[in-house]
Motif scaffolding. Structure first.
Motif, mmCIF file in Angstrom:
data_model
loop_
_atom_site.group_PDB
_atom_site.id
_atom_site.type_symbol
_atom_site.label_atom_id
_atom_site.label_comp_id
_atom_site.label_asym_id
_atom_site.label_seq_id
_atom_site.Cartn_x
_atom_site.Cartn_y
_atom_site.Cartn_z
ATOM 1 N N ASN A 1 0.859 -1.179 0.000
ATOM 2 C CA ASN A 1 0.000 0.000 0.000
ATOM 3 C C ASN A 1 0.897 1.230 0.000
ATOM 4 N N ASP A 2 0.301 2.417 0.136
ATOM 5 C CA ASP A 2 1.087 3.647 0.005
ATOM 6 C C ASP A 2 2.197 3.753 1.042
ATOM 7 N N HIS A 3 2.022 3.077 2.194
ATOM 8 C CA HIS A 3 3.064 3.138 3.219
ATOM 9 C C HIS A 3 4.102 2.059 3.015
ATOM 10 N N THR A 4 3.616 0.812 2.857
ATOM 11 C CA THR A 4 4.587 -0.288 2.774
ATOM 12 C C THR A 4 5.470 -0.152 1.549
ATOM 13 N N VAL A 5 4.948 0.444 0.505
ATOM 14 C CA VAL A 5 5.793 0.580 -0.691
ATOM 15 C C VAL A 5 7.042 1.389 -0.365
ATOM 16 N N LEU A 6 6.879 2.403 0.483
ATOM 17 C CA LEU A 6 8.038 3.229 0.862
ATOM 18 C C LEU A 6 9.020 2.424 1.701
ATOM 19 N N THR A 7 8.472 1.688 2.687
ATOM 20 C CA THR A 7 9.338 0.870 3.532
ATOM 21 C C THR A 7 10.124 -0.124 2.699
ATOM 22 N N PHE B 1 0.902 -5.402 -8.270
ATOM 23 C CA PHE B 1 -0.127 -5.838 -7.332
ATOM 24 C C PHE B 1 -1.471 -5.201 -7.689
ATOM 25 N N ILE B 2 -1.460 -3.889 -7.895
ATOM 26 C CA ILE B 2 -2.736 -3.233 -8.210
ATOM 27 C C ILE B 2 -3.343 -3.846 -9.476
ATOM 28 N N GLN B 3 -2.479 -4.091 -10.438
ATOM 29 C CA GLN B 3 -2.949 -4.670 -11.689
ATOM 30 C C GLN B 3 -3.607 -6.039 -11.484
ATOM 31 N N MET B 4 -2.913 -6.905 -10.767
ATOM 32 C CA MET B 4 -3.435 -8.265 -10.580
ATOM 33 C C MET B 4 -4.675 -8.271 -9.707
ATOM 34 N N PHE B 5 -4.614 -7.497 -8.635
ATOM 35 C CA PHE B 5 -5.748 -7.435 -7.723
ATOM 36 C C PHE B 5 -6.981 -6.892 -8.463
ATOM 37 N N SER B 6 -6.762 -5.870 -9.263
ATOM 38 C CA SER B 6 -7.896 -5.271 -9.977
ATOM 39 C C SER B 6 -8.499 -6.241 -10.973
ATOM 40 N N ASP B 7 -7.621 -7.021 -11.581
ATOM 41 C CA ASP B 7 -8.107 -7.992 -12.555
ATOM 42 C C ASP B 7 -8.889 -9.105 -11.863
ATOM 43 N N VAL B 8 -8.246 -9.739 -10.888
ATOM 44 C CA VAL B 8 -8.822 -10.941 -10.305
ATOM 45 C C VAL B 8 -9.937 -10.624 -9.320
ATOM 46 N N ARG C 1 -10.876 3.821 -9.085
ATOM 47 C CA ARG C 1 -11.875 4.772 -8.595
ATOM 48 C C ARG C 1 -12.958 4.974 -9.653
ATOM 49 N N LYS C 2 -12.505 5.142 -10.891
ATOM 50 C CA LYS C 2 -13.450 5.411 -11.965
ATOM 51 C C LYS C 2 -14.348 4.201 -12.231
ATOM 52 N N GLU C 3 -13.740 3.035 -12.232
ATOM 53 C CA GLU C 3 -14.491 1.833 -12.598
ATOM 54 C C GLU C 3 -15.398 1.352 -11.470
ATOM 55 N N LYS C 4 -14.901 1.451 -10.230
ATOM 56 C CA LYS C 4 -15.615 0.829 -9.127
ATOM 57 C C LYS C 4 -16.164 1.829 -8.132
ATOM 58 N N GLY C 5 -15.793 3.084 -8.310
ATOM 59 C CA GLY C 5 -16.266 4.105 -7.371
ATOM 60 C C GLY C 5 -15.732 3.892 -5.974
ATOM 61 N N LEU C 6 -14.549 3.269 -5.835
ATOM 62 C CA LEU C 6 -13.981 3.122 -4.495
ATOM 63 C C LEU C 6 -12.474 3.270 -4.554
ATOM 64 N N ASP C 7 -11.899 3.576 -3.380
ATOM 65 C CA ASP C 7 -10.448 3.689 -3.313
ATOM 66 C C ASP C 7 -9.846 2.302 -3.246
ATOM 67 N N PHE C 8 -8.668 2.172 -3.809
ATOM 68 C CA PHE C 8 -8.002 0.880 -3.761
ATOM 69 C C PHE C 8 -7.773 0.504 -2.304
ATOM 70 N N GLU D 1 -7.728 -6.675 4.629
ATOM 71 C CA GLU D 1 -8.869 -6.597 3.726
ATOM 72 C C GLU D 1 -8.488 -7.127 2.345
ATOM 73 N N GLN D 2 -7.285 -6.741 1.897
ATOM 74 C CA GLN D 2 -6.809 -7.238 0.602
ATOM 75 C C GLN D 2 -6.805 -8.767 0.583
ATOM 76 N N LEU D 3 -6.342 -9.336 1.697
ATOM 77 C CA LEU D 3 -6.222 -10.799 1.753
ATOM 78 C C LEU D 3 -7.591 -11.475 1.700
#
Ligand code: ADP
Ligand code: MG
Ligand code: MG
Length: 869
Positions: free
Chosen positions: A111-117, A135-142, A187-194, A200-202
């Motif tokens: 996520n935005d934090h762990t990516v920095l770490t 990750f965003i790509q795969m998660f969004s697809d599946v 956001r555009k496709e699903k109307g929600l933040d990633f 929750e992702q899991l």
């Protein structure tokens, strides 16, 4: 109940609970191979998920949390942690391998934090953001089911804008922007933040894997492969290792033996600085596994050892996925490798020679039906000398194919249903193309490697495939592809050689293949184990020779009517049928006698002393008569009768239900002279060949369609008196057998009676099935597929014998027949004689032999051995 298992808690025998992938990850962990730690949510949890309105139950969620904590301890990392964030992959895996059916999510926990770490810890921001965007790509697809291309086109735009060829060339700044753009798409496709929370992702991901069990692609694959729909999939959650952190990293797949040829040599591909699916997705062209030896010699050595260990452990060819993270090797998957039947035979035989497996195991390892592929054509070498290849691709799956080009599965399915031979051409294939791949003669793709979807699936099907033919520019929308100056359009002919990877323009003649040494060795082993004989259905010397080459031990069914359709003979046959008096008929039969006799002589000569069963004329006579006006006119002229009169005669021979009509032994009852002629031809031919070759032949004369004992008595007396007369005329003491087909239910029910007058039985299971069900076998195709779809009937009873009903009649027939004559020889002819499942049943029922078409003889030999083992 236990729903979640650490890898340490499982093993290879737990496939039904852990799925194939999970069970093998556990097994590898426990034999000490370097496997990143993780756990498996069981297939039983998948079943509960569906019972629980597609939600994980409280019980499962609690166990999940427990195992997650164990994993955090094992790795020293934590989900969403500021210091040391845990990243995992979420991988589906059912009990049966379903390649490409359900997608894997990598780098979960970003996520935005762990990516920095991650970026700071690895001192590699580029890597961190690259992992994040993947990750965003795969998660969004599946999980979110947003179409893939929306993300890919953004990547393409950035690559183009910055003049990058590969995505590895994109800068950190580019990747950061891309991540933002990706989140905007969501956001555009699903109307929600990633979703930012790893928990929750899991949970969303596990839900998605369970849901994907029932997506249309997965269902189609299961239907195609006879996998039950109710067994569910497991989900594997595994801590990530990274092949994309730099040049001391990489990822790859390898087989312990060559999956096309079976050669005992590591075979595979890898990519430096790449993650997961990069190798199979055909995004970059991978390097051969051998090159790993020069790029990373130490790792290569380790990998060779692991591969050997796995093969010895599983005693079968392994298909292995691995990743190298900063100079350390990790094993991510192993399974029994899919292979061509060529490779399967060679590997099985060589493994016996190596002492790895027994002959029995080797025999059981080959699917009889697969042998079919070995017997199928290759390109004619002469023609090939002149053929100039258009292009060179990868030899992904051997064999030869010629056909018209079509560019999508739907077109291929339609055209091949119309009887066209079709080649499927695509940039690359995906599971949506499966039906098209089934229907096509061969498959050509312009992208992807030897382990791409097209290659793997085609090999499994035994279908010719040339993959990764990069010089072919395929435009699926315009339905053309261009190679150099050549433009190939929809409907044009091309030819593919799946063994060399070459693509040719136009169609090329194909020829029968040579059978390999490994094939004969395995078949010899099979022959030693099997106890049931294998004969063939053959009417011509050509078929008989082919069948002998495939190992047939005799002819179980020679259909004499096929000899009547010959161009020269049909006029005589017609004259015989249209005779108005017995004298006229006898006159025509006299002309037919030498023809039939020479046919039988040829057959006996080819078969030498092997048994030959000849069936007396069986089909209704009108089948021999012309139907088209112009043929009727010509025939009338030839016979010097009026067209009207001929038409009347033809009309009078027509029947409402010909298959239940005037055919089989009923013909011999009304026209004994036909049976006399045939018997004379059979016996005279045998006596003459015996003299010429100085051999002993015991002809077997088979009376078809018997249902009544006295009917059999009548026909048999004609046969016997004729045969005895011939013997006397020729001064011969030849022996012969008279037997009957059991194909009318009444004959099976009264088999003890019938057996009194007969020396052998042959179950004609085609007619027996037709008459037991009351299904016309020529019309049943129209509704049987619907019966199958609606689950009224699992199998087509004309393909695989109906063991419950028709089988009961066979069992009864055998039992009653042998009560009268304990040594009664009993066989089966008809399509079921070449069907492995049916053969197993016939073996259990105590039949002496099966008889099938020449090309199915090897299948029957192997299936008969497997039935015993
Ligand atoms: P498939 O069933 O389609 O082969 P997998 O679950 O095997 O899907 O995942 C595909 C690929 O993703 C693997 O071959 C591997 O390269 C990569 N992968 C999966 N899990 C991990 C992991 N924990 N660490 C690194 N790579 C992984
Ligand atoms: Mg996949
Ligand atoms: Mg895999």
């Amino acid at each position: 109940k236990k729903y979640v298992y650490s890898f340490e808690e499982g093993n290879a025998t737990m496939k039904s609970v852990l799925g194939g992938k999970g069970a093998n990850l556990a097994e590898m962990t426990n034999i000490g191979l370097p496997v990143p730690p993780g756990f498996t949510v069981s297939t039983e949890a998948c079943t509960v998920f569906y019972e629980n309105e597609k939600q994980l139950s409280e019980e499962i969620l609690v166990q999940l949390q427990e195992k997650l904590e164990v994993l955090e301890k094992q790795t020293g990392k934590k989900f969403g942690d500021k210091e040391n964030p845990l990243l995992v992959s979420v991988r589906s895996g059912a009990a049966f391998s379903m390649p490409g059916m359900m997608d894997t999510i990598l780098n979960l926990g970003m996520n935005d934090h762990t990516v920095l770490t991650v970026g700071q810890k690895t001192n590699n921001m580029r890597f961190a953001y690259d992992s994040y965007r993947r990750f965003i790509q795969m998660f969004s697809d599946v999980v979110l089911e947003i179409q893939k291309y929306k993300f890919e086109s953004i990547l393409d735009i950035y690559k183009e804008k910055n003049g990058c060829k590969d995505d590895t060339e994109l800068s950190v700044e580019n990747l950061k922007d891309i991540v933002e753009e990706f989140k905007n798409i969501v956001r555009k496709e699903k109307g929600l933040d990633f979703p930012e929370s790893p928990q929750e992702q899991l949970i969303l991901s596990i839900n998605a894997v369970f849901k994907s069990w029932n997506n249309p692609r997965a269902k189609a694959y299961r239907n195609l492969n006879d996998i039950p729909h109710n067994i569910g999939t497991a989900v594997n959650v595994q801590s990530m290792v990274f092949g994309n952190m730099g040049d001391d990293c990489g990822t790859g797949v390898a087989f312990t033996r060559n999956p096309s040829t079976g050669e005992k040599k590591l075979y595979g591909e890898f990519l430096v600085n790449a993650q997961g699916e990069d190798v199979v997705a055909g995004i970059r062209t991978p390097k051969s596994i051998d090159e790993l030896g020069s790029v990373m010699p130490e790792i290569f050595k380790q990998f060779v050892e692991c591969a050997q260990l796995l093969e010895d452990h599983y005693k079968d060819m392994q298909d292995i996925e691995f990743t190298i993270e900063q100079g350390k090797l990790y094993m991510l998957q192993t399974r029994n490798g899919k292979r061509t039947v060529h490779a399967g035979l060679r590997a099985a035989v060589e493994m016996v020679e190596e002492g790895l497996i027994t002959k029995e195991q080797a025999i059981l390892r080959i699917q009889p039906k697969q042998l079919d592929q070995l017997l199928h054509p290759n390109f004619d070498e002469k023609t090939m000398e002149q053929a100039i290849p258009l292009a060179q691709g990868l030899p992904a799956s051997p064999g030869a194919a010629t056909g018209r080009v079509f560019f999508n599965a739907e077109d291929v399915v339609r055209e091949s249903a119309n009887g066209e031979k079709v080649i499927l051409v695509r940039r690359e294939t995906s599971p949506e193309d499966i039906e098209g791949m089934v229907a096509a003669q061969g498959i050509l793709t312009s992208r992807g490697g030897m382990t791409s979807h097209a290659a793997v699936v085609a090999r499994g099907m035994g279908k010719c495939c040339v993959a990764g033919c990069e010089s072919a520019k395929v435009d699926e929308e315009l339905k053309i592809f261009i190679i150099g100056n050549e433009r190939i359009e929809e409907g044009d002919y091309i030819s593919l050689d799946g063994s060399t990877g070459k693509v040719y323009k136009g169609s090329i003649k194909t020829v029968e293949p040579e059978l390999s040494g490994h094939f004969s060795i395995l078949m010899e082993w099979a022959d030693k184990f099997r106890t049931i004989g294998v004969r063939t259905n053959a009417d011509t010397p050509r078929d008989a020779k082919a069948a002998l080459r495939f190992g047939a031990e005799g002819i179980g069914l020679c259909r004499t009517e096929h000899m009547f359709f010959d161009e020269e003979r049909i006029p005589v046959v017609r004259r015989m049928i249209l005779s108005e008096t017995t004298e006229q008929r006898i006159a025509s039969l006299k002309l037919l006698l030498p023809m039939q006799k020479s046919d039988f002589k040829d057959l006996y000569t080819v078969m030498e002393e092997k048994p030959v069963t000849v069936r007396l004329l069986d089909p209704p006579l009108h089948e021999f008569l012309p139907t088209e006006e112009k043929d009727i006119v010509a025939l009338a002229k030839d016979f010097e009768i009026s067209i009207e009169r001929l038409k009347e005669t033809i009309h009078s021979l027509q029947e409402i239900n010909p298959m239940l009509g005037h055919r089989g032994c009923r013909l011999a009852v009304t026209y004994p002279e036909i049976a006399q002629m045939q018997t004379r031809a059979i016996i005279e031919a045998a006596i003459e060949v015996m003299k010429e070759q100085n051999t002993t032949i015991v002809p077997e004369i088979m009376i078809p369609l018997v249902g009544i004992k006295s009917e059999l008595d009548y026909v048999k007396s004609i046969v016997v008196s004729t045969a005895e007369q011939v013997k006397e005329e020729m001064g011969s003491s030849i022996e012969y057998l008279v037997g009957t087909m059991i194909e009318i239910p009444r004959a099976a029910l009264l088999a003890d009676e019938i057996a009194k007058e007969t020396e052998f039985f042959s179950f004609g299971t085609n007619d027996l099935t037709q008459m037991t069900y009351g299904f016309s076998r020529d019309d049943a195709g129209k509704f049987i597929s619907e019966y199958k779809e609606k689950n009224i009937m699992p199998d087509d009873p004309f393909e695989s014998v109906d063991q419950d009903g028709v089988g009961k009649l066979i069992e009864l027939g055998v039992k009653l027949g042998r009560t009268t004559k304990p040594s009664l020889k009993i066989g089966v002819c008809g399509e079921h004689g070449g069907d492995p499942k049916s053969i197993e049943f016939f073996y259990k029922t105590g039949l002496d032999y099966v008889s099938c078409s020449p090309y199915r003889v090897p299948i029957a030999r192997l299936a008969a051995a497997q039935a015993v083992l």
